[in-house]
Design a protein around this motif. Sequence first.
Motif, PDB file in Angstrom:
ATOM      1  N   UNK A 109       0.743  -1.413   0.071  1.00 15.43           N
ATOM      2  CA  UNK A 109      -0.279   0.377   0.297  1.00 15.43           C
ATOM      3  C   UNK A 109       0.898   1.428  -0.081  1.00 15.43           C
ATOM      4  N   UNK A 110       1.882   1.950   0.914  1.00 11.66           N
ATOM      5  CA  UNK A 110       2.631   2.861   1.212  1.00 11.66           C
ATOM      6  C   UNK A 110       3.581   2.446   0.044  1.00 11.66           C
ATOM      7  N   UNK A 111       4.327   1.540  -0.173  1.00 12.81           N
ATOM      8  CA  UNK A 111       5.396   1.294  -0.870  1.00 12.81           C
ATOM      9  C   UNK A 111       5.300   1.365  -2.845  1.00 12.81           C
ATOM     10  N   UNK A 112       6.287   1.954  -3.015  1.00 13.80           N
ATOM     11  CA  UNK A 112       6.545   2.751  -4.675  1.00 13.80           C
ATOM     12  C   UNK A 112       7.483   1.466  -5.531  1.00 13.80           C
ATOM     13  N   UNK A 113       7.573  -0.006  -4.994  1.00  8.96           N
ATOM     14  CA  UNK A 113       8.606  -0.638  -5.630  1.00  8.96           C
ATOM     15  C   UNK A 113       8.034  -1.746  -6.262  1.00  8.96           C
ATOM     16  N   UNK A 114       7.876  -1.934  -7.181  1.00  9.48           N
ATOM     17  CA  UNK A 114       7.297  -2.683  -8.036  1.00  9.48           C
ATOM     18  C   UNK A 114       8.199  -4.728  -7.389  1.00  9.48           C
ATOM     19  N   UNK A 115       8.662  -4.746  -7.901  1.00 10.38           N
ATOM     20  CA  UNK A 115       9.592  -5.707  -7.294  1.00 10.38           C
ATOM     21  C   UNK A 115      10.199  -6.070  -6.321  1.00 10.38           C
ATOM     22  N   UNK A 116      10.056  -4.781  -5.166  1.00 10.70           N
ATOM     23  CA  UNK A 116       9.648  -5.378  -3.564  1.00 10.70           C
ATOM     24  C   UNK A 116       7.871  -5.855  -4.175  1.00 10.70           C
ATOM     25  N   UNK A 117       7.205  -5.253  -4.456  1.00 11.53           N
ATOM     26  CA  UNK A 117       5.685  -5.969  -4.524  1.00 11.53           C
ATOM     27  C   UNK A 117       5.651  -7.643  -5.332  1.00 11.53           C
ATOM     28  N   UNK A 118       6.261  -6.844  -6.302  1.00 14.13           N
ATOM     29  CA  UNK A 118       5.774  -8.849  -6.585  1.00 14.13           C
ATOM     30  C   UNK A 118       6.787  -9.950  -6.238  1.00 14.13           C
ATOM     31  N   UNK A 119       7.165  -9.748  -5.472  1.00 15.27           N
ATOM     32  CA  UNK A 119       8.121 -10.532  -4.740  1.00 15.27           C
ATOM     33  C   UNK A 119       7.715 -10.947  -3.556  1.00 15.27           C
ATOM     34  N   UNK A 120       7.245 -10.032  -3.191  1.00 18.04           N
ATOM     35  CA  UNK A 120       6.548 -10.335  -1.936  1.00 18.04           C
ATOM     36  C   UNK A 120       4.605 -10.969  -2.132  1.00 18.04           C
ATOM     37  N   UNK A 121       4.833 -10.371  -2.806  1.00 15.40           N
ATOM     38  CA  UNK A 121       3.305 -11.176  -3.257  1.00 15.40           C
ATOM     39  C   UNK A 121       3.339 -13.520  -3.827  1.00 15.40           C
ATOM     40  N   UNK A 122       4.927 -13.126  -4.188  1.00 14.76           N
ATOM     41  CA  UNK A 122       5.432 -14.578  -5.131  1.00 14.76           C
ATOM     42  C   UNK A 122       5.714 -15.171  -3.404  1.00 14.76           C
ATOM     43  N   UNK A 123       6.154 -14.641  -2.510  1.00 14.78           N
ATOM     44  CA  UNK A 123       6.650 -14.862  -1.241  1.00 14.78           C
ATOM     45  C   UNK A 123       5.248 -15.395  -0.265  1.00 14.78           C
ATOM     46  N   UNK A 124       4.692 -14.338  -0.251  1.00 21.13           N
ATOM     47  CA  UNK A 124       3.181 -14.943   0.687  1.00 21.13           C
ATOM     48  C   UNK A 124       2.361 -15.652   0.194  1.00 21.13           C
ATOM     49  N   UNK A 125       2.293 -16.441  -1.687  1.00 18.57           N
ATOM     50  CA  UNK A 125       1.090 -16.913  -1.452  1.00 18.57           C
ATOM     51  C   UNK A 125       2.310 -18.879  -1.431  1.00 18.57           C
ATOM     52  N   UNK A 126       3.853 -18.766  -1.411  1.00 16.13           N
ATOM     53  CA  UNK A 126       4.758 -20.226  -0.880  1.00 16.13           C
ATOM     54  C   UNK A 126       3.708 -19.654   1.007  1.00 16.13           C
ATOM     55  N   UNK A 127       4.898 -18.551   1.085  1.00 15.37           N
ATOM     56  CA  UNK A 127       4.527 -19.042   2.508  1.00 15.37           C
ATOM     57  C   UNK A 127       3.080 -19.661   3.082  1.00 15.37           C
ATOM     58  N   UNK A 128       1.849 -18.781   2.788  1.00 18.01           N
ATOM     59  CA  UNK A 128       0.581 -19.517   3.066  1.00 18.01           C
ATOM     60  C   UNK A 128       0.641 -20.676   2.887  1.00 18.01           C
ATOM     61  N   UNK A 129       0.613 -21.387   1.683  1.00 14.18           N
ATOM     62  CA  UNK A 129       0.755 -22.926   1.399  1.00 14.18           C
ATOM     63  C   UNK A 129       1.752 -23.875   2.003  1.00 14.18           C
ATOM     64  N   UNK A 130       2.495 -23.235   2.939  1.00 17.49           N
ATOM     65  CA  UNK A 130       3.370 -23.996   3.914  1.00 17.49           C
ATOM     66  C   UNK A 130       3.510 -23.568   5.758  1.00 17.49           C
ATOM     67  N   UNK A 131       2.616 -22.623   5.665  1.00 20.40           N
ATOM     68  CA  UNK A 131       2.642 -22.218   7.641  1.00 20.40           C
ATOM     69  C   UNK A 131       0.890 -22.676   7.044  1.00 20.40           C
ATOM     70  N   UNK A 132       0.428 -22.586   6.533  1.00 21.45           N
ATOM     71  CA  UNK A 132      -1.259 -22.818   6.490  1.00 21.45           C
ATOM     72  C   UNK A 132      -2.313 -21.176   6.366  1.00 21.45           C
TER      73      UNK A 132
END
Length: 215
Positions: A109-132
């Motif tokens: 929301x506050x950030x403007x770095x698209x690379x951070x946004x892209x990679x965070x969303x990718x990490x979160x998707x994987x993290x949900x699969x790993x953590x539940x």
Amino acid sequence: ASIESMSNAIKRMVPEDAQLQIIVRTLAKKPGFKDSHFQCLKQRLELVAQVADTGFKFSQRSASYCLLDIADKIGDIKTSQQAKEALSKIGEHCNLAYIVEQISKPILIDGKNPKNQENYLIWLSQAIREFGFQGLDLKPMIAQIKQSLQNTNPAVRVAAIQLIGTLYMYVGASFRTFFEQEKPALLEQIDAEIEKVKGERPPAPIRGKITQQNG
């Protein structure tokens, strides 16, 4: 050399007797996780993951000294993997919901770095699969995904759609209704992603919270 010396010293410590907060604050000391020398920065990130993986008492207080700085390196190709692993290791102590609560808004929301946004969303998707999905607050996540779907960067939009597919497995068919107001072309992509996971059961968690005292 100093970071390597610190790493060797930590390996000799007895986790029960070590003050992790001091270790983390030392690593974060200027230049800390903004170190412009990427090899040194990688070592700092690896050291955070190391102490989180070797019995040290990693509390939310300790995490607060490094989380945002680590998350800010998630989009850097030279340090992305180390940053993602450090976030996941901290999540095993503090739980995934805490990590998401602390860094989603600053990045998406506050950030403007698209690379951070892209990679965070990718990490979160994987993290949900790993953590539940347990403990995660769906309402702010939906708002953050919607904003990501409007991002001018196509890679961010694709990563947001992938996250929708992951969440669909846990929330069910009702999750699709939150995005009915999106443009038809975007809805087609969302439906295509949902189709990939329809009938798929959420994977069993392979990561979880480590119960420890404050550190």
